[in-house]
Design a protein around this motif. Structure first.
Motif, mmCIF file in Angstrom:
data_model
loop_
_atom_site.group_PDB
_atom_site.id
_atom_site.type_symbol
_atom_site.label_atom_id
_atom_site.label_comp_id
_atom_site.label_asym_id
_atom_site.label_seq_id
_atom_site.Cartn_x
_atom_site.Cartn_y
_atom_site.Cartn_z
ATOM 1 N N ILE A 1 0.824 -1.227 0.000
ATOM 2 C CA ILE A 1 0.000 0.000 0.000
ATOM 3 C C ILE A 1 0.854 1.271 0.000
ATOM 4 O O ILE A 1 0.320 2.368 0.104
ATOM 5 C CB ILE A 1 -1.018 0.034 1.175
ATOM 6 C CG1 ILE A 1 -0.299 -0.034 2.528
ATOM 7 C CG2 ILE A 1 -2.061 -1.055 1.024
ATOM 8 C CD1 ILE A 1 -1.220 0.240 3.728
ATOM 9 N N ARG A 2 2.182 1.124 -0.102
ATOM 10 C CA ARG A 2 3.058 2.317 -0.054
ATOM 11 C C ARG A 2 3.663 2.654 -1.411
ATOM 12 O O ARG A 2 4.668 3.339 -1.480
ATOM 13 C CB ARG A 2 4.187 2.115 0.966
ATOM 14 C CG ARG A 2 3.707 1.828 2.380
ATOM 15 C CD ARG A 2 3.089 3.032 3.055
ATOM 16 N NE ARG A 2 2.289 2.623 4.205
ATOM 17 C CZ ARG A 2 1.464 3.421 4.863
ATOM 18 N NH1 ARG A 2 1.324 4.683 4.497
ATOM 19 N NH2 ARG A 2 0.747 2.979 5.873
ATOM 20 N N THR A 3 3.096 2.162 -2.486
ATOM 21 C CA THR A 3 3.659 2.468 -3.810
ATOM 22 C C THR A 3 3.101 3.810 -4.319
ATOM 23 O O THR A 3 2.026 4.235 -3.889
ATOM 24 C CB THR A 3 3.262 1.372 -4.827
ATOM 25 O OG1 THR A 3 1.829 1.389 -4.943
ATOM 26 C CG2 THR A 3 3.726 -0.002 -4.375
ATOM 27 N N PRO A 4 3.807 4.461 -5.271
ATOM 28 C CA PRO A 4 3.277 5.701 -5.850
ATOM 29 C C PRO A 4 1.886 5.504 -6.471
ATOM 30 O O PRO A 4 1.039 6.394 -6.417
ATOM 31 C CB PRO A 4 4.320 6.073 -6.914
ATOM 32 C CG PRO A 4 5.589 5.439 -6.423
ATOM 33 C CD PRO A 4 5.177 4.171 -5.738
ATOM 34 N N GLN A 5 1.641 4.314 -7.035
ATOM 35 C CA GLN A 5 0.318 4.063 -7.638
ATOM 36 C C GLN A 5 -0.780 4.096 -6.575
ATOM 37 O O GLN A 5 -1.828 4.705 -6.755
ATOM 38 C CB GLN A 5 0.346 2.679 -8.327
ATOM 39 C CG GLN A 5 -0.930 2.407 -9.106
ATOM 40 C CD GLN A 5 -0.985 0.978 -9.653
ATOM 41 O OE1 GLN A 5 -0.262 0.095 -9.177
ATOM 42 N NE2 GLN A 5 -1.834 0.768 -10.640
ATOM 43 N N GLN B 1 11.715 16.881 -7.804
ATOM 44 C CA GLN B 1 10.670 17.669 -8.465
ATOM 45 C C GLN B 1 9.360 16.879 -8.593
ATOM 46 O O GLN B 1 8.281 17.385 -8.305
ATOM 47 C CB GLN B 1 11.165 18.067 -9.843
ATOM 48 C CG GLN B 1 10.426 19.262 -10.394
ATOM 49 C CD GLN B 1 10.891 19.587 -11.810
ATOM 50 O OE1 GLN B 1 11.779 18.929 -12.343
ATOM 51 N NE2 GLN B 1 10.283 20.591 -12.396
ATOM 52 N N SER B 2 9.478 15.594 -8.973
ATOM 53 C CA SER B 2 8.244 14.828 -9.147
ATOM 54 C C SER B 2 7.589 14.532 -7.800
ATOM 55 O O SER B 2 6.362 14.549 -7.675
ATOM 56 C CB SER B 2 8.476 13.550 -9.956
ATOM 57 O OG SER B 2 9.263 12.660 -9.230
ATOM 58 N N VAL B 3 8.405 14.309 -6.757
ATOM 59 C CA VAL B 3 7.831 14.069 -5.426
ATOM 60 C C VAL B 3 7.141 15.344 -4.929
ATOM 61 O O VAL B 3 6.028 15.295 -4.380
ATOM 62 C CB VAL B 3 8.916 13.607 -4.417
ATOM 63 C CG1 VAL B 3 8.347 13.477 -3.015
ATOM 64 C CG2 VAL B 3 9.504 12.271 -4.839
ATOM 65 N N ALA C 1 3.887 15.656 -6.736
ATOM 66 C CA ALA C 1 2.897 14.665 -6.291
ATOM 67 C C ALA C 1 2.319 15.069 -4.932
ATOM 68 O O ALA C 1 1.100 14.960 -4.697
ATOM 69 C CB ALA C 1 3.547 13.282 -6.209
ATOM 70 N N ILE C 2 3.171 15.575 -4.038
ATOM 71 C CA ILE C 2 2.684 15.981 -2.709
ATOM 72 C C ILE C 2 1.782 17.210 -2.836
ATOM 73 O O ILE C 2 0.723 17.290 -2.203
ATOM 74 C CB ILE C 2 3.862 16.259 -1.752
ATOM 75 C CG1 ILE C 2 4.559 14.939 -1.405
ATOM 76 C CG2 ILE C 2 3.391 16.931 -0.474
ATOM 77 C CD1 ILE C 2 5.664 15.084 -0.383
ATOM 78 N N ALA C 3 2.189 18.159 -3.685
ATOM 79 C CA ALA C 3 1.366 19.369 -3.869
ATOM 80 C C ALA C 3 -0.011 18.990 -4.417
ATOM 81 O O ALA C 3 -1.036 19.527 -3.975
ATOM 82 C CB ALA C 3 2.075 20.346 -4.805
ATOM 83 N N ASP C 4 -0.036 18.030 -5.344
ATOM 84 C CA ASP C 4 -1.321 17.601 -5.924
ATOM 85 C C ASP C 4 -2.189 16.939 -4.845
ATOM 86 O O ASP C 4 -3.401 17.172 -4.779
ATOM 87 C CB ASP C 4 -1.099 16.589 -7.057
ATOM 88 C CG ASP C 4 -0.454 17.240 -8.280
ATOM 89 O OD1 ASP C 4 -0.425 18.485 -8.339
ATOM 90 O OD2 ASP C 4 0.026 16.494 -9.153
ATOM 91 N N ARG C 5 -1.553 16.109 -4.020
ATOM 92 C CA ARG C 5 -2.331 15.428 -2.974
ATOM 93 C C ARG C 5 -2.836 16.429 -1.936
ATOM 94 O O ARG C 5 -3.964 16.341 -1.466
ATOM 95 C CB ARG C 5 -1.494 14.327 -2.305
ATOM 96 C CG ARG C 5 -1.344 13.113 -3.201
ATOM 97 C CD ARG C 5 -1.337 11.839 -2.404
ATOM 98 N NE ARG C 5 -0.080 11.636 -1.721
ATOM 99 C CZ ARG C 5 0.017 10.996 -0.573
ATOM 100 N NH1 ARG C 5 -1.058 10.543 0.051
ATOM 101 N NH2 ARG C 5 1.198 10.813 -0.032
ATOM 102 N N ASP C 6 -1.988 17.396 -1.588
ATOM 103 C CA ASP C 6 -2.421 18.452 -0.645
ATOM 104 C C ASP C 6 -3.658 19.157 -1.193
ATOM 105 O O ASP C 6 -4.620 19.390 -0.460
ATOM 106 C CB ASP C 6 -1.338 19.536 -0.490
ATOM 107 C CG ASP C 6 -0.156 19.091 0.357
ATOM 108 O OD1 ASP C 6 -0.211 17.980 0.903
ATOM 109 O OD2 ASP C 6 0.812 19.871 0.457
#
Ligand code: DC
Length: 235
Positions: A93-97, A173-175, A178-183
């Motif tokens: 459950i800890r994968t980027p997907q 940059q991609s991390v 991804a975090i900004a999108d999730r926020d």
């Protein structure tokens, strides 16, 4: 639930990568609390939907998945094992997907409605620390101590990247993106968005170590509960 120090709830909310789970696990160990990782519950639903090929817009299939889902936690030394339908999904459950799918899953009202009673049940009758996004606002609005753990986006992305060091070509940059999108998704959803409860205490961990944050929370805990311990119980 009264703040007698015998049975209480601490909530730890905040955005991705602020250190909620690491810190909550340490506090759980220090204070002998059960640790409830509500994010892992959304991740488990995402995992099960992926395994069963269920589209999140298929409410009938999702409803069926939710009515049969079994999620449980098992403490194992410093690890918190997660089981979904009797499968150990701790790593899967800890994968980027699953990061992305869990974020989408958590915006589906049907899912939130189904997980809410399970989250409350998990802490039934035991002193507990609950890590999430809506733990202090929705799951336990009466919690005795509410922490909102934040850190600036760059610091959170750097920490995530360090956690994912084994998984090769991911860039800062991609991390960060991804975090900004999730926020953005977590804060803007209609039901139970990420927000600080009015009575939560903000801790900004940008320039703090894990131990610094734990110390702050322990101080808040002792300031609040040691006082109550000395008071007679007027229940
Ligand atoms: O904390 P986490 O990254 O494991 O959470 C996974 C997803 O679930 C994340 O996108 C936010 C969501 N979540 C939520 O909406 N409410 C919670 N109480 C916990 C997590």
């Amino acid at each position: 639930m009264k703040a007698t120090g015998k049975n209480f709830v601490i909530t730890v909310d905040g955005p991705s990568g602020a250190g909620k789970s690491t810190i909550s696990k340490r506090i759980a160990a220090r204070l002998s609390l059960i640790y409830i990782d509500t994010g892992a519950m959304y991740r488990s639903v995402a995992w099960a939907a992926l395994k069963q090929g269920i589209n999140l817009t298929d409410t009938t299939a999702l409803d069926q998945l939710l009515s049969n889902i079994k999620i449980r936690f098992q403490a194992d030394d410093d690890k918190n094992l997660v089981f979904c339908n009797d499968n150990d999904v701790t790593t899967e459950i800890r994968t980027p997907q699953i990061d992305q799918l869990a974020s989408a899953v958590s915006g589906v009202p049907l899912v939130r409605d189904a997980l809410l009673p399970l989250q409350r049940e998990a802490a039934q009758g035991c002193p507990a620390i609950i890590d999430g996004r809506d733990a202090g606002t929705v799951i336990f609005p009466e919690a005795e101590l509410k922490i909102y753990l934040d850190a600036d986006l760059k610091a959170r992305a750097r920490r995530r990247l360090k956690d994912q060091a084994g998984s090769s070509e991911i860039s800062l940059q991609s991390v960060t993106q991804a975090i900004a999108d999730r926020d953005a998704a977590d804060s803007s959803r209609a039901q139970a968005p990420l927000r600080m409860a009015d009575d939560a205490i903000l801790i900004d961990s940008t320039n703090l170590t894990i131990e610094d944050v734990c110390e702050k929370i322990l101080q808040l805990f002792h300031a609040r509960f040691d006082k109550h311990e000395e008071e007679p119980d007027h229940e």
